[in-house]
Write a protein that holds these residues in place. Sequence first.
Motif, PDB file in Angstrom:
ATOM      1  N   ASP B  63       0.820  -1.215   0.000  1.00 40.50           N
ATOM      2  CA  ASP B  63       0.000   0.000   0.000  1.00 40.50           C
ATOM      3  C   ASP B  63       0.851   1.261   0.000  1.00 40.50           C
ATOM      4  N   ARG B  64       2.159   1.117   0.005  1.00 39.83           N
ATOM      5  CA  ARG B  64       3.030   2.301  -0.136  1.00 39.83           C
ATOM      6  C   ARG B  64       3.073   2.759  -1.596  1.00 39.83           C
ATOM      7  N   PHE B  65       2.632   1.889  -2.479  1.00 37.41           N
ATOM      8  CA  PHE B  65       2.654   2.195  -3.910  1.00 37.41           C
ATOM      9  C   PHE B  65       1.256   2.627  -4.356  1.00 37.41           C
ATOM     10  N   SER B  66       1.207   3.711  -5.100  1.00 39.86           N
ATOM     11  CA  SER B  66      -0.061   4.144  -5.684  1.00 39.86           C
ATOM     12  C   SER B  66       0.225   4.814  -7.013  1.00 39.86           C
ATOM     13  N   ALA B  67      -0.792   4.900  -7.850  1.00 40.02           N
ATOM     14  CA  ALA B  67      -0.618   5.550  -9.143  1.00 40.02           C
ATOM     15  C   ALA B  67      -1.911   6.220  -9.524  1.00 40.02           C
ATOM     16  N   GLU B  68      -1.773   7.268 -10.289  1.00 36.13           N
ATOM     17  CA  GLU B  68      -2.944   7.925 -10.832  1.00 36.13           C
ATOM     18  C   GLU B  68      -2.663   8.376 -12.245  1.00 36.13           C
ATOM     19  N   ARG B  69      -3.749   8.613 -12.944  1.00 34.00           N
ATOM     20  CA  ARG B  69      -3.634   9.102 -14.311  1.00 34.00           C
ATOM     21  C   ARG B  69      -4.700  10.161 -14.503  1.00 34.00           C
ATOM     22  N   THR B  70      -4.324  11.261 -15.077  1.00 33.51           N
ATOM     23  CA  THR B  70      -5.252  12.373 -15.264  1.00 33.51           C
ATOM     24  C   THR B  70      -5.359  12.736 -16.733  1.00 33.51           C
ATOM     25  N   GLY B  71      -6.568  13.124 -17.133  1.00 32.70           N
ATOM     26  CA  GLY B  71      -6.780  13.557 -18.509  1.00 32.70           C
ATOM     27  C   GLY B  71      -6.509  12.464 -19.528  1.00 32.70           C
ATOM     28  N   GLY B  72      -6.482  11.232 -19.081  1.00 30.87           N
ATOM     29  CA  GLY B  72      -6.223  10.123 -19.992  1.00 30.87           C
ATOM     30  C   GLY B  72      -4.846  10.168 -20.595  1.00 30.87           C
ATOM     31  N   SER B  73      -3.952  10.891 -19.936  1.00 30.32           N
ATOM     32  CA  SER B  73      -2.612  11.022 -20.511  1.00 30.32           C
ATOM     33  C   SER B  73      -1.546  10.720 -19.463  1.00 30.32           C
ATOM     34  N   VAL B  74      -1.031  11.757 -18.826  1.00 34.71           N
ATOM     35  CA  VAL B  74       0.102  11.615 -17.905  1.00 34.71           C
ATOM     36  C   VAL B  74      -0.271  10.755 -16.711  1.00 34.71           C
ATOM     37  N   SER B  75       0.678   9.924 -16.301  1.00 35.30           N
ATOM     38  CA  SER B  75       0.480   9.108 -15.102  1.00 35.30           C
ATOM     39  C   SER B  75       1.621   9.355 -14.129  1.00 35.30           C
ATOM     40  N   THR B  76       1.281   9.273 -12.852  1.00 35.99           N
ATOM     41  CA  THR B  76       2.281   9.420 -11.797  1.00 35.99           C
ATOM     42  C   THR B  76       2.243   8.190 -10.906  1.00 35.99           C
ATOM     43  N   LEU B  77       3.400   7.609 -10.689  1.00 37.19           N
ATOM     44  CA  LEU B  77       3.549   6.495  -9.750  1.00 37.19           C
ATOM     45  C   LEU B  77       4.199   7.058  -8.496  1.00 37.19           C
ATOM     46  N   THR B  78       3.548   6.875  -7.364  1.00 34.80           N
ATOM     47  CA  THR B  78       4.060   7.406  -6.105  1.00 34.80           C
ATOM     48  C   THR B  78       4.439   6.264  -5.186  1.00 34.80           C
ATOM     49  N   ILE B  79       5.629   6.381  -4.616  1.00 30.64           N
ATOM     50  CA  ILE B  79       6.071   5.417  -3.614  1.00 30.64           C
ATOM     51  C   ILE B  79       6.280   6.176  -2.319  1.00 30.64           C
ATOM     52  N   GLN B  80       5.530   5.809  -1.311  1.00 39.26           N
ATOM     53  CA  GLN B  80       5.637   6.476  -0.017  1.00 39.26           C
ATOM     54  C   GLN B  80       6.595   5.704   0.896  1.00 39.26           C
TER      55      GLN B  80
END
Lengths: 115, 117
Positions: B63-80
């Motif tokens: 659960d330290r890993f999450s990802a999102e994508r906005t506008g159907g384009s750019v994605s961000t992978l976050t590691i806490q």
Amino acid sequence: AQKVTQAQTEISVVEKEDVTLDCVYETRDTTYYLFWYKQPPSGELVFLIRRNSFDEQNEISGRYSWNFQKSTSSFNFTITASQVVDSAVYFCALSGGNSASKIIFGSGTRLSIRP
Amino acid sequence: GAGVSQSPSNKVTEKGKDVELRCDPISGHTALYWYRQSLGQGLEFLIYFQGNSAPDKSGLPSDRFSAERTGGSVSTLTIQRTQQEDSAVYLCASSSPGLARHQETQYFGPGTRLLVL
């Protein structure tokens, strides 16, 4: 479960030799796709080929050829007259038949071509 | 650009810090994937996006890993709260929309090399 096995961890040949990279896969899907990717020292994965499970015709592209045999669940890759620039890690991969599906990669074969 | 781009190309961080990795897919590609490649290993699937939704998150290791994508384009992978075992190359891939039951080829970016000290 899906699985891809590349039993050859490393291969080293002299330039101009032919070399075959082996790939064996496991899947319960009736429709699936097989891939080969090349990863040169720069690190970027380069798409080489995609085959679907209904097309067992072998393919040749220049010095590259692929042998797909469903009977043995194999999708082997041959480089003819190898060149130093062919040195890279080669990954065989498998995906299911859904419209978009994650790719399961083999562990890769590191190919070194010696001049 | 013509291909998938990722930033940063390299990231060094201290254990316990959060990091964000960015992926810009090929224009028009609606499917986006994140993979992880540990040193000398094959690629491990993390998450898949179709548009802005993620129908397959099965590869996220914790659960330290999450990802999102906005506008159907750019994605961000976050590691806490990064850990040393998170050190790897994180690869992003995208593919073009296809007909049902037709797998589109995934094209990969150059990756982000993450080192957690």
